[in-house]
Write a protein that holds these residues in place. Sequence first.
Motif, mmCIF file in Angstrom:
data_model
loop_
_atom_site.group_PDB
_atom_site.id
_atom_site.type_symbol
_atom_site.label_atom_id
_atom_site.label_comp_id
_atom_site.label_asym_id
_atom_site.label_seq_id
_atom_site.Cartn_x
_atom_site.Cartn_y
_atom_site.Cartn_z
ATOM 1 N N ARG A 1 -6.240 0.028 -11.474
ATOM 2 C CA ARG A 1 -6.706 1.307 -12.014
ATOM 3 C C ARG A 1 -5.541 2.089 -12.616
ATOM 4 O O ARG A 1 -5.641 2.638 -13.716
ATOM 5 C CB ARG A 1 -7.376 2.111 -10.907
ATOM 6 C CG ARG A 1 -7.800 3.512 -11.303
ATOM 7 C CD ARG A 1 -8.809 4.077 -10.314
ATOM 8 N NE ARG A 1 -8.306 4.085 -8.955
ATOM 9 C CZ ARG A 1 -7.790 5.150 -8.335
ATOM 10 N NH1 ARG A 1 -7.700 6.302 -8.993
ATOM 11 N NH2 ARG A 1 -7.393 5.088 -7.086
ATOM 12 N N GLU B 1 0.833 -1.207 0.000
ATOM 13 C CA GLU B 1 0.000 0.000 0.000
ATOM 14 C C GLU B 1 0.865 1.254 0.000
ATOM 15 O O GLU B 1 0.516 2.258 -0.637
ATOM 16 C CB GLU B 1 -0.928 -0.015 1.213
ATOM 17 C CG GLU B 1 -1.741 1.244 1.428
ATOM 18 C CD GLU B 1 -2.745 1.548 0.327
ATOM 19 O OE1 GLU B 1 -3.251 2.686 0.288
ATOM 20 O OE2 GLU B 1 -3.037 0.644 -0.501
ATOM 21 N N ALA C 1 -12.987 0.936 -3.544
ATOM 22 C CA ALA C 1 -11.767 0.931 -4.361
ATOM 23 C C ALA C 1 -12.064 0.446 -5.779
ATOM 24 O O ALA C 1 -11.527 0.973 -6.758
ATOM 25 C CB ALA C 1 -10.711 0.052 -3.701
ATOM 26 N N HIS D 1 -13.829 3.001 -8.380
ATOM 27 C CA HIS D 1 -13.008 3.950 -9.137
ATOM 28 C C HIS D 1 -12.677 3.403 -10.527
ATOM 29 O O HIS D 1 -12.676 4.152 -11.513
ATOM 30 C CB HIS D 1 -11.714 4.248 -8.378
ATOM 31 C CG HIS D 1 -11.913 5.050 -7.138
ATOM 32 N ND1 HIS D 1 -12.462 6.302 -7.137
ATOM 33 C CD2 HIS D 1 -11.629 4.769 -5.835
ATOM 34 C CE1 HIS D 1 -12.511 6.771 -5.910
ATOM 35 N NE2 HIS D 1 -12.018 5.854 -5.094
ATOM 36 N N TYR D 2 -12.371 2.122 -10.609
ATOM 37 C CA TYR D 2 -12.018 1.523 -11.897
ATOM 38 C C TYR D 2 -13.161 1.681 -12.899
ATOM 39 O O TYR D 2 -12.935 1.961 -14.084
ATOM 40 C CB TYR D 2 -11.679 0.051 -11.715
ATOM 41 C CG TYR D 2 -11.353 -0.679 -13.004
ATOM 42 C CD1 TYR D 2 -10.052 -0.744 -13.493
ATOM 43 C CD2 TYR D 2 -12.368 -1.310 -13.748
ATOM 44 C CE1 TYR D 2 -9.760 -1.404 -14.680
ATOM 45 C CE2 TYR D 2 -12.078 -1.974 -14.937
ATOM 46 C CZ TYR D 2 -10.783 -2.014 -15.401
ATOM 47 O OH TYR D 2 -10.502 -2.665 -16.573
ATOM 48 N N SER E 1 -6.104 -0.656 -6.724
ATOM 49 C CA SER E 1 -5.552 0.647 -7.114
ATOM 50 C C SER E 1 -4.466 0.489 -8.177
ATOM 51 O O SER E 1 -4.338 1.339 -9.075
ATOM 52 C CB SER E 1 -4.988 1.354 -5.878
ATOM 53 O OG SER E 1 -4.635 2.687 -6.184
ATOM 54 N N TRP F 1 0.889 7.412 -6.583
ATOM 55 C CA TRP F 1 -0.105 8.468 -6.790
ATOM 56 C C TRP F 1 0.385 9.812 -6.273
ATOM 57 O O TRP F 1 0.047 10.864 -6.825
ATOM 58 C CB TRP F 1 -1.415 8.107 -6.095
ATOM 59 C CG TRP F 1 -2.132 6.938 -6.694
ATOM 60 C CD1 TRP F 1 -2.302 5.707 -6.149
ATOM 61 C CD2 TRP F 1 -2.772 6.881 -7.975
ATOM 62 N NE1 TRP F 1 -3.000 4.885 -7.004
ATOM 63 C CE2 TRP F 1 -3.313 5.582 -8.132
ATOM 64 C CE3 TRP F 1 -2.948 7.803 -9.006
ATOM 65 C CZ2 TRP F 1 -4.006 5.192 -9.270
ATOM 66 C CZ3 TRP F 1 -3.648 7.416 -10.147
ATOM 67 C CH2 TRP F 1 -4.167 6.118 -10.262
#
Length: 372
Positions: free
Chosen positions: A193, A143, A222, A225-226, A190, A150
């Motif tokens: 994505r 993580e 989570a 978002h994709y 994430s 990002w």
Amino acid sequence: MEILWVLIALVMLGFVLLPFLRRGRGAIGLVSPDHPDAADPANYGFVREEELDIRMPGPDQDLLDVLDVVQRTQDYRAAQQLLAGTEKEGERRWQRVQAFAGAASLELAQRPGGVSEAPGGQWLRVWRAEAPKDAGGAAVHAEFLVQQAWRTATPGTDEFRIIMEEAKAACGEAALLAPGDPIPYIVELSVARGLGYSRKDFEQLWLKILDRAPNHMGAHLAALHYWCEKWHGSRELAYSFAEAAAARAPQGSLLAAMPLFAVFEHLPEVTLVSGFWQTEVVTKAVHGALHAVHSARPDDPMLAHVRHMLVFFLVRGERWAEAMNQLVRVDGHVGALPWTLSADPAAEFAVYRALAVAGFEANGGNPASLPH
């Protein structure tokens, strides 16, 4: 011509602010805090803006205590013990993994290190070096890499892809250390994505999560978002994903609030029509989220996330009393959407809180009439 563009901009700004500046049942005057007519949030026991905690959406004293120890001593073992004692399939473990990774990432940003100084977040590197088989440390490291990508790189660049590929490998290592743990796969959402997984590959990843934690709200957020229009899906796909999650949500699950988050992800950049916030799609999503919070366990770790999102929509919809009912339950912590999208989450939250108080009092409300 420049004057004309300025005038047009001012008119548009007026349309945006108008719903907040007045209401049919009494005007809401936005005056300075020291004005005698100013509504004072302190009358409701709200925390001062500078004291709002931007790290978490709601209280987790065990996490705060451990973060304090880890950052003060640079010894990872308290974090290792806390994660080892946290339920694998639950929401709280995911939140704690995010918090530890975020703390290490922010430390590194504040203290990049140099010739005579160790870089910030050194405790995480020591954790991985001294306990390479520890599943908690592996998940936090994965993580951490995602957050670094990002935070420090631009999607689509070689730098971003290199960090994300490293994060993907770290997710695989973490998954091997804890086969039944959904967290490594949630972290990889994430990555999916950021790297633009194909829909087939993304759905295969999603099935691994459903096998391990089918009602995990954090995982659903989570994944949403994709499917959003700004990433690899569309408004229709995002709404379909959120509505399907809400439809199969068991009694008491906050998954019933998923459509509200899908609506938020597809809000127009500028809303010139005040009635937008009372449209059927918004109203239905708000009512679903309100039902979800009323039915949820009081100790559900995701409850604060939904309440914060409700504050945003209820204030924009001028539903002042309902907004106040949510505010008294989340005030003090603002580490959640939508506030975290702002450069100053505490200030953003404080603006909406002040609007809620002003609207509440303009329509006859006062501290004594607000249920606690």
